[in-house]
Design a protein around this motif. Structure first.
Motif, PDB file in Angstrom:
ATOM      1  N   ILE A  54       0.441  -1.517   0.309  1.00  0.00           N
ATOM      2  CA  ILE A  54       0.035   0.044   0.249  1.00  0.00           C
ATOM      3  C   ILE A  54       0.491   1.415   0.067  1.00  0.00           C
ATOM      4  O   ILE A  54       2.007   1.746   0.704  1.00  0.00           O
ATOM      5  N   THR A  55       0.704   1.739  -0.785  1.00  0.00           N
ATOM      6  CA  THR A  55       1.283   3.378  -1.090  1.00  0.00           C
ATOM      7  C   THR A  55       0.361   5.025  -0.911  1.00  0.00           C
ATOM      8  O   THR A  55      -0.237   4.826  -1.293  1.00  0.00           O
ATOM      9  N   ALA A  56       0.877   5.541  -0.312  1.00  0.00           N
ATOM     10  CA  ALA A  56       0.285   7.247  -0.458  1.00  0.00           C
ATOM     11  C   ALA A  56       0.956   8.082  -1.433  1.00  0.00           C
ATOM     12  O   ALA A  56       2.451   8.252  -0.452  1.00  0.00           O
ATOM     13  N   ALA A  57       0.669   8.348  -2.041  1.00  0.00           N
ATOM     14  CA  ALA A  57       1.600   9.400  -2.539  1.00  0.00           C
ATOM     15  C   ALA A  57       1.440  10.362  -2.701  1.00  0.00           C
ATOM     16  O   ALA A  57       0.703  11.410  -1.372  1.00  0.00           O
ATOM     17  N   ARG A  58       2.529  11.881  -1.913  1.00  0.00           N
ATOM     18  CA  ARG A  58       3.553  12.268  -1.575  1.00  0.00           C
ATOM     19  C   ARG A  58       2.560  13.629  -2.100  1.00  0.00           C
ATOM     20  O   ARG A  58       2.452  13.707  -3.714  1.00  0.00           O
ATOM     21  N   ALA A  59       1.917  14.405  -2.052  1.00  0.00           N
ATOM     22  CA  ALA A  59       1.485  15.695  -2.511  1.00  0.00           C
ATOM     23  C   ALA A  59       2.667  16.868  -3.770  1.00  0.00           C
ATOM     24  O   ALA A  59       3.582  17.176  -3.172  1.00  0.00           O
ATOM     25  N   ARG A  60       2.794  16.385  -4.864  1.00  0.00           N
ATOM     26  CA  ARG A  60       3.522  17.655  -5.968  1.00  0.00           C
ATOM     27  C   ARG A  60       2.699  18.388  -6.501  1.00  0.00           C
ATOM     28  O   ARG A  60       1.253  17.907  -6.803  1.00  0.00           O
ATOM     29  N   ILE A  61       4.090  18.997  -7.583  1.00  0.00           N
ATOM     30  CA  ILE A  61       3.236  19.876  -8.510  1.00  0.00           C
ATOM     31  C   ILE A  61       2.555  19.250  -9.902  1.00  0.00           C
ATOM     32  O   ILE A  61       3.113  17.934  -9.978  1.00  0.00           O
ATOM     33  N   THR A  66     -15.245  19.949   5.244  1.00  0.00           N
ATOM     34  CA  THR A  66     -16.073  18.466   5.446  1.00  0.00           C
ATOM     35  C   THR A  66     -17.002  17.767   3.768  1.00  0.00           C
ATOM     36  O   THR A  66     -17.785  17.167   3.672  1.00  0.00           O
ATOM     37  N   THR A  67     -15.834  18.043   3.013  1.00  0.00           N
ATOM     38  CA  THR A  67     -16.212  17.312   1.700  1.00  0.00           C
ATOM     39  C   THR A  67     -14.580  17.627   0.913  1.00  0.00           C
ATOM     40  O   THR A  67     -14.480  18.117   1.368  1.00  0.00           O
ATOM     41  N   GLY A  68     -14.710  16.508  -0.101  1.00  0.00           N
ATOM     42  CA  GLY A  68     -13.996  16.909  -1.105  1.00  0.00           C
ATOM     43  C   GLY A  68     -13.142  14.557  -1.305  1.00  0.00           C
ATOM     44  O   GLY A  68     -11.987  15.070   0.041  1.00  0.00           O
ATOM     45  N   ALA A  69     -13.180  13.959  -1.386  1.00  0.00           N
ATOM     46  CA  ALA A  69     -12.117  12.832  -2.456  1.00  0.00           C
ATOM     47  C   ALA A  69     -11.356  13.458  -2.490  1.00  0.00           C
ATOM     48  O   ALA A  69     -10.484  12.318  -2.639  1.00  0.00           O
ATOM     49  N   ALA A  70     -11.214  14.008  -3.636  1.00  0.00           N
ATOM     50  CA  ALA A  70      -9.835  14.152  -3.858  1.00  0.00           C
ATOM     51  C   ALA A  70      -9.630  15.563  -4.473  1.00  0.00           C
ATOM     52  O   ALA A  70     -10.453  16.488  -4.474  1.00  0.00           O
ATOM     53  N   LEU A  71      -8.209  15.792  -4.530  1.00  0.00           N
ATOM     54  CA  LEU A  71      -8.278  17.190  -5.037  1.00  0.00           C
ATOM     55  C   LEU A  71      -7.028  17.913  -6.031  1.00  0.00           C
ATOM     56  O   LEU A  71      -5.938  16.877  -5.861  1.00  0.00           O
ATOM     57  N   THR A  72      -6.796  17.962  -6.804  1.00  0.00           N
ATOM     58  CA  THR A  72      -5.770  18.111  -8.337  1.00  0.00           C
ATOM     59  C   THR A  72      -5.459  19.144  -8.759  1.00  0.00           C
ATOM     60  O   THR A  72      -6.216  20.326  -8.484  1.00  0.00           O
ATOM     61  N   LEU A  73      -3.855  19.111  -8.164  1.00  0.00           N
ATOM     62  CA  LEU A  73      -3.425  20.698  -8.654  1.00  0.00           C
ATOM     63  C   LEU A  73      -2.862  21.180  -9.947  1.00  0.00           C
ATOM     64  O   LEU A  73      -2.899  20.102 -10.628  1.00  0.00           O
ATOM     65  N   GLN A 129      -2.449  15.177  -7.904  1.00  0.00           N
ATOM     66  CA  GLN A 129      -3.609  14.544  -7.519  1.00  0.00           C
ATOM     67  C   GLN A 129      -3.623  13.696  -6.774  1.00  0.00           C
ATOM     68  O   GLN A 129      -2.939  13.277  -5.969  1.00  0.00           O
ATOM     69  N   LEU A 130      -4.468  14.653  -5.517  1.00  0.00           N
ATOM     70  CA  LEU A 130      -4.363  14.069  -4.683  1.00  0.00           C
ATOM     71  C   LEU A 130      -6.071  13.486  -3.779  1.00  0.00           C
ATOM     72  O   LEU A 130      -6.961  14.028  -3.977  1.00  0.00           O
ATOM     73  N   VAL A 131      -5.536  12.110  -3.155  1.00  0.00           N
ATOM     74  CA  VAL A 131      -7.022  10.668  -3.156  1.00  0.00           C
ATOM     75  C   VAL A 131      -6.851  11.164  -1.841  1.00  0.00           C
ATOM     76  O   VAL A 131      -5.940  10.109  -1.021  1.00  0.00           O
ATOM     77  N   ALA A 132      -8.054  11.590  -0.465  1.00  0.00           N
ATOM     78  CA  ALA A 132      -7.857  11.124   0.418  1.00  0.00           C
ATOM     79  C   ALA A 132      -7.874  10.129   1.162  1.00  0.00           C
ATOM     80  O   ALA A 132      -7.336   9.619   1.765  1.00  0.00           O
TER      81      ALA A 132
END
Length: 265
Positions: A198-205, A238-245, A208-211
Motif C-alpha cells: 500500500i502506498t500513498a503519494a506525496r503531494a506534488r506539483i 467537510t467534503t472533498g474526496a480528491a483534489l488536483t493541483l 492529484q491527492l486522493v483522500a
C-alpha cells in the motif's frame, strides 16, 4: 560522568573528564523510503537523454536543492492550456515548473537538455516566471551567444485535511497529534507499508491527492480507526474526496493543517 547532549556518554573514562557535549550537532534524515527511491530511480533512467520532457525533468530533479519539478511538452502546432489551472503552453514549447534549487543551476540543467528551437512559455500562471540568461563561453569566442531560459516557480497552496476517527474506548489520549503527524508526513514525503503493498503519494506539483489513500498511515498508528478523510484548500474541509493541483501550484501541508475529530459510530 554526567550524560551529555542527546544522551551522549563518555565511552572510556579519563581523569578530569566529567561531561561530553556536541555543540555542532545536526539532525539527520530518515532512511530513504521505497517511494522516494523509486522516484529517484525513475529519474536517473532518463537523465542521459536529450530533447524529451522526461530528460529535462530528470536533469532538473538532479539539481541540488530541487524538491519537485513538473515538465509538460506541447509538441503540437497549436497553443493549448493544460492542467487544473489551465496554464497556457505555446505551440512547440515545453512548460517547466520547479521548486527549490538556484535559478542558475536550474536554468543550466534545462538548457543542457533542450532541443534546438524548442520554445518556452512566457506566462507565470499562478506562480512566478523566472527569466535566466545562459551565456555559452565554452563553445564560442567573444561575443558569446546568450540564451534566455524561462521556467516557473509555483504558487504555494496550503492543503488542509479533516480526519474523522471512531470515538472508541481504545482511542489513545494522543490520537490528535499522532494522526496529525502521520497524515502530514504522508502528504509531505509519501507513505508505504512495510511490505510495500500500500502506498500513498506525496503531494506534488500538478498532482492529484486522493483522500482515501491516507487511511493507511492512520490505521498504522494502531488503536485509531479512521472513518472519513477529506482534503481541500480551506481549513477543516467537510467534503472533498480528491483534489488536483495545477502545474503552477506547489502543495504544502503541516500538522496544524490536519483537523482530527472523534465521531460516534
Amino acid at each position: 560522568p554526567v550524560v551529555g547532549v542527546n544522551g551522549l556518554t563518555i565511552y572510556q573514562q579519563v581523569p578530569g573528564w566529567e561531561t561530553v557535549a556536541n555543540a555542532a550537532s545536526a539532525s539527520g534524515t530518515d532512511i530513504e523510503s521505497r517511494q522516494s527511491f523509486e522516484e529517484r530511480r525513475a529519474a536517473s533512467v532518463n537523465i542521459g537523454g536529450v530533447g524529451t520532457a522526461e530528460s529535462v525533468r530528470a536533469a532538473v530533479a538532479n539539481v541540488a536543492g530541487v524538491t519537485d519539478v513538473y515538465v509538460y511538452n506541447n509538441g503540437t502546432s497549436t497553443p493549448i492550456t493544460y492542467g487544473a489551472t489551465s496554464y497556457p503552453v505555446p505551440a512547440h514549447s515545453i512548460a517547466i515548473t520547479v521548486s527549490g534549487g538556484s535559478d542558475a543551476a536550474v536554468a543550466t540543467a534545462i538548457h543542457s537538455k533542450l532541443d534546438a528551437g524548442c520554445g518556452l512559455p512566457n506566462a507565470s500562471g499562478l506562480g512566478t516566471l523566472v527569466d535566466y540568461t545562459i551565456t555559452d563561453s565554452v563553445n564560442y569566442a567573444p561575443p558569446y551567444p546568450q540564451y534566455v531560459i524561462r521556467f516557473v516557480r509555483p504558487a504555494v497552496v496550503q492543503i488542509y485535511v479533516r480526519v474523522e476517527v471512531a470515538d472508541l474506548t481504545s482511542l489513545p489520549s494522543t490520537y490528535v497529534p499522532d494522526v496529525q503527524a502521520a497524515v502530514a508526513s504522508a502528504l509531505t514525503g509519501g507513505y508505504t507499508t512495510e511490505d510495500g503493498s500500500i502506498t500513498a503519494a506525496r503531494a506534488r506539483i500538478g498532482g492529484q491527492l486522493v483522500a482515501a489513500e491516507y487511511f493507511a498511515p492512520v490505521q498504522a498508528l494502531g488503536n485509531v480507526t479512521p472513518v472519513a478523510i477529506y482534503v481541500g484548500t480551506a481549513p477543516n474541509p467537510t467534503t472533498g474526496a480528491a483534489l488536483t493541483l495545477g502545474i503552477d501550484q506547489q502543495p504544502v501541508c503541516t500538522a496544524l493543517n490536519v483537523n482530527v475529530v472523534a465521531v460516534s459510530v
